[in-house]
Motif scaffolding. Structure first.
Motif, PDB file in Angstrom:
ATOM      1  N   LEU A   1      -1.723   2.408   7.518  1.00  0.00           N
ATOM      2  CA  LEU A   1      -1.855   1.183   8.305  1.00  0.00           C
ATOM      3  C   LEU A   1      -3.181   0.509   7.969  1.00  0.00           C
ATOM      4  O   LEU A   1      -4.167   0.636   8.676  1.00  0.00           O
ATOM      5  CB  LEU A   1      -1.763   1.502   9.806  1.00  0.00           C
TER       6      LEU A   1
ATOM      7  N   ASN B   1       4.720  -2.688  11.552  1.00  0.00           N
ATOM      8  CA  ASN B   1       3.824  -2.101  12.547  1.00  0.00           C
ATOM      9  C   ASN B   1       3.020  -3.200  13.241  1.00  0.00           C
ATOM     10  O   ASN B   1       2.970  -4.331  12.758  1.00  0.00           O
ATOM     11  CB  ASN B   1       2.901  -1.092  11.870  1.00  0.00           C
TER      12      ASN B   1
ATOM     13  N   SER C   1      -5.611  -2.619   7.297  1.00  0.00           N
ATOM     14  CA  SER C   1      -5.798  -3.962   7.825  1.00  0.00           C
ATOM     15  C   SER C   1      -5.852  -5.021   6.735  1.00  0.00           C
ATOM     16  O   SER C   1      -6.231  -4.766   5.604  1.00  0.00           O
ATOM     17  CB  SER C   1      -7.116  -3.993   8.587  1.00  0.00           C
ATOM     18  N   HIS C   2      -5.489  -6.225   7.115  1.00  0.00           N
ATOM     19  CA  HIS C   2      -5.844  -7.419   6.365  1.00  0.00           C
ATOM     20  C   HIS C   2      -7.375  -7.489   6.329  1.00  0.00           C
ATOM     21  O   HIS C   2      -8.033  -7.068   7.283  1.00  0.00           O
ATOM     22  CB  HIS C   2      -5.265  -8.631   7.099  1.00  0.00           C
TER      23      HIS C   2
ATOM     24  N   GLN D   1      -1.241  -9.603  12.365  1.00  0.00           N
ATOM     25  CA  GLN D   1      -2.078 -10.214  11.325  1.00  0.00           C
ATOM     26  C   GLN D   1      -1.305 -11.216  10.480  1.00  0.00           C
ATOM     27  O   GLN D   1      -1.917 -12.058   9.815  1.00  0.00           O
ATOM     28  CB  GLN D   1      -2.721  -9.112  10.460  1.00  0.00           C
ATOM     29  N   ALA D   2       0.029 -11.142  10.515  1.00  0.00           N
ATOM     30  CA  ALA D   2       0.812 -12.177   9.830  1.00  0.00           C
ATOM     31  C   ALA D   2       0.616 -13.512  10.541  1.00  0.00           C
ATOM     32  O   ALA D   2       0.707 -14.577   9.936  1.00  0.00           O
ATOM     33  CB  ALA D   2       2.294 -11.791   9.802  1.00  0.00           C
TER      34      ALA D   2
ATOM     35  N   HIS E   1      -0.057  -4.144  13.517  1.00  0.00           N
ATOM     36  CA  HIS E   1      -1.023  -4.997  12.814  1.00  0.00           C
ATOM     37  C   HIS E   1      -0.353  -5.896  11.782  1.00  0.00           C
ATOM     38  O   HIS E   1      -0.837  -6.985  11.509  1.00  0.00           O
ATOM     39  CB  HIS E   1      -2.148  -4.170  12.180  1.00  0.00           C
ATOM     40  N   HIS E   2       0.792  -5.436  11.212  1.00  0.00           N
ATOM     41  CA  HIS E   2       1.514  -6.313  10.273  1.00  0.00           C
ATOM     42  C   HIS E   2       1.965  -7.574  10.991  1.00  0.00           C
ATOM     43  O   HIS E   2       1.795  -8.684  10.501  1.00  0.00           O
ATOM     44  CB  HIS E   2       2.764  -5.615   9.712  1.00  0.00           C
TER      45      HIS E   2
END
Lengths: 300, 279
Positions: free
Chosen positions: B130, B99, B132-133, B105-106, B101-102
């Motif tokens: 979903l 997704n 968040s980090h 944020q990676a 944010h994955h």
């Protein structure tokens, strides 16, 4: 696009069920055997004949309802043309794993086979969705709360037996802290937060535990407040376990007083999926739920 | 190819468009897409619609996967090369692997992602799954794309609108009929964002979708699904990027947009995709 092929044959527990220490591995193994058999164009009757068994035995094996003998699996693999190579060794490795004893084996004296199946499924699941009407989900119960619930359910049990039952419940919670834990998503009726098992002090501590658990990245809690009126969960409590493998269907778990139902036929499962989807849309959001639990804790 | 059943008027009152009722007897776009991607959050009616579509347009499975892959490459570009740290993902859908944010944020864990969907059940899944980090944030807005007022006012509380934002609208605009004026909707959202913001868009293409198959597809959607389908040509899609600068290679088939080496070119999708920068 074969995710909807149902693996299970019957919704009700089969008296021939083997102790189910590795239920999912057996289901997976069965699904692979079925795929290999179908790819080889061999009927269940013929396969049964090969291992001196009936067609229905093959069907039970392929749905993971019975244990396997290594010898039978070897013979079937040979019949299906998987005579060597990675596929054969993978299937055989799966067969070995599916017969290895699990940590809960030592609780055998207090653990009915129907609940052992659940522990096996729970520890193999990637996602567990549940709806609770009365009790805090077992994975988040404090020891005192678990003891209060256990004592009510087992009036005549000795103190030692109660201890062991509580210990088993607490041990199950290791699931939440193991590496790669399943995602746990529960919708709870407000009654779960309000009924003070063990009294107000025990309940307050329990509610704080619940609020802490909600902060875990793999845990989602939602409450349906009384103020929202009626809700879709007319059926009572249930859990839906989902597995990583595309071939494995979701399994619905329904606990009864003396046994449990495991549903894995797609139409049955979808009925419960629909209810839990509806409930998660009706319930407070996860953020609002945490605030709500803290509020109830202050009022308890 | 305007739908003859406009879902909501395009006169500014569309903001009051109701979310789709939760009804598992009718196919639903988010669950259809979930099924095409191999997910398990779908129902018999969704699978029936997909199976009917795949009979006449067998490439639709590839197109769905290609769109998911396009999301990955577009967001990766936006985070890694364009330096974007704020994302507005409109039409989130049921969460699956990779997704927004994955992916973002990676690359930059501090990225903030706001997910928008009008389907309350889809959004319940998003809220649950979903996460968040710790360094960044994920937020959720219950709103219909046509309700640009709500989207902009809520998103401006969650994101810093003085800094660039990337808006993603993947496989959502073909559910908005011309009568709802999708070009005005997109322009309104982008007007609220500062220069240096981006739009990533993908859309089934009426000019690369076999006419007979497309007619069949449209019939199935209008008969079996809660959503509508309006195909648009490459030229119509280019208008969504008016006043913007297209990132190379421009408006192309989604699988041809900065493909990863060794990607599968056995099939061709029936969708256009592009990323544009607001100057």
């Amino acid at each position: 696009m074969d995710a909807d092929v149902p693996i299970g044959a019957r919704p009700s527990p089969d008296p021939e069920d083997a102790p189910a220490e590795a239920t999912v591995l057996r289901m997976l193994l069965g699904a692979q055997l079925r795929r290999l058999r179908e790819a080889a164009g061999i009927s269940a009757e013929k396969a049964g004949y090969e291992i001196r068994a009936s067609r229905s035995k093959i069907s039970r094996m392929e749905t993971g309802r019975v244990g396997f003998k290594t010898r039978d699996i070897e013979d079937l693999l040979t019949l299906y043309g998987a005579t060597g190579g990675q596929q054969r060794s993978e299937v055989l490795a799966l067969a070995r794993q599916s017969s290895a004893p699990d940590w809960w084996a030592k609780y055998g004296d207090i653990l009915p086979a129907w609940f052992e199946t659940y522990i096996g499924l729970e520890s193999a699941a990637v996602t567990i969705r549940s709806f609770e009407v009365q009790f805090v989900p077992g994975l988040f119960q404090t020891e005192d709360y678990a003891r209060a619930v256990t004592q009510l359910g087992h009036h005549s049990a000795s103190a030692d037996e109660i201890d062991r039952r509580v210990a088993l419940r607490i041990k199950r919670q290791d699931l939440l802290t193991r590496p790669g834990p399943p995602r746990f998503w529960a919708v709870m009726d407000e009654a779960v937060l309000r009924r003070p098992y063990g009294g107000a002090t025990v309940m307050r501590t329990q509610l704080r535990r619940l609020a802490e658990a909600a902060e875990l990245p793999h845990v989602t809690l939602q409450v349906v407040p009384f103020a929202r009126g009626g809700h879709a969960g007319a059926s009572g409590a249930f859990s839906i376990l989902r597995f990583q493998e595309r071939d494995l269907p979701d399994v619905v778990y329904l606990e009864q007083l003396t046994s449990a139902l495991y549903l894995d036929q797609r139409p049955d499962v979808e009925h419960y999926l629909e209810v839990v989807d509806q409930l998660s849309g009706e319930a407070l959001t996860p953020d609002d739920t945490t605030a709500f639990i803290e509020q109830v804790a202050r009022e308890t | 190819m305007t739908s003859d059943e406009p879902a909501a008027p395009g006169d500014g009152t569309a903001g009051k468009a109701k979310p789709p009722p939760f009804d598992t007897r009718v196919a639903n776009q988010a669950r259809i897409y979930d099924y095409l991607l191999g997910g398990k959050d779908n129902y018999a009616a969704d699978r029936e619609a997909v199976d009917a579509v795949l009979k006449i347009a067998p490439e639709m499975g590839f197109t769905a996967r290609a769109n998911r892959a396009f999301l990955g490459r577009a967001v990766r570009y936006l985070a890694a090369e364009a330096g974007i740290r704020q994302f507005l993902d409109i039409g989130t859908g049921i969460p699956t692997a990779g997704n927004t944010h994955h992916v973002a944020q990676a690359i930059a864990p501090e990225s903030r992602i706001v997910y928008v969907d009008y389907d309350p059940i889809v959004l319940a899944h998003a809220r649950a799954l979903l996460n968040s980090h710790d360094a960044g944030a994920t937020e959720y807005i219950d709103a219909d794309l046509r309700d640009t007022d709500t989207i902009i006012s809520r998103a401006s509380e969650l994101l810093d609108f003085t800094k660039p934002v990337a808006v993603t609208m993947l496989f959502i605009l073909h559910a908005i009929p011309d009568s709802d004026n999708p070009h005005a909707i997109v322009a309104t959202v982008l007007d609220a964002l500062p220069p240096g913001s981006y739009l990533a868009l993908s859309h089934l293409g009426s000019d690369i979708f076999d006419q007979e198959a497309q007619q069949g597809f449209q019939n199935i959607v209008s008969r079996m699904s809660q959503q509508q389908y309006t195909g648009r040509s490459r030229e119509q899609l280019a208008r969504f990027f008016e006043g913007m600068e297209l990132v190379e290679p421009g408006l192309v088939r989604i699988e041809e947009w900065r493909p990863d080496p060794g990607s599968d070119d056995t099939y061709q999708s029936t969708a256009w995709g592009a990323v544009g920068r607001k100057s």
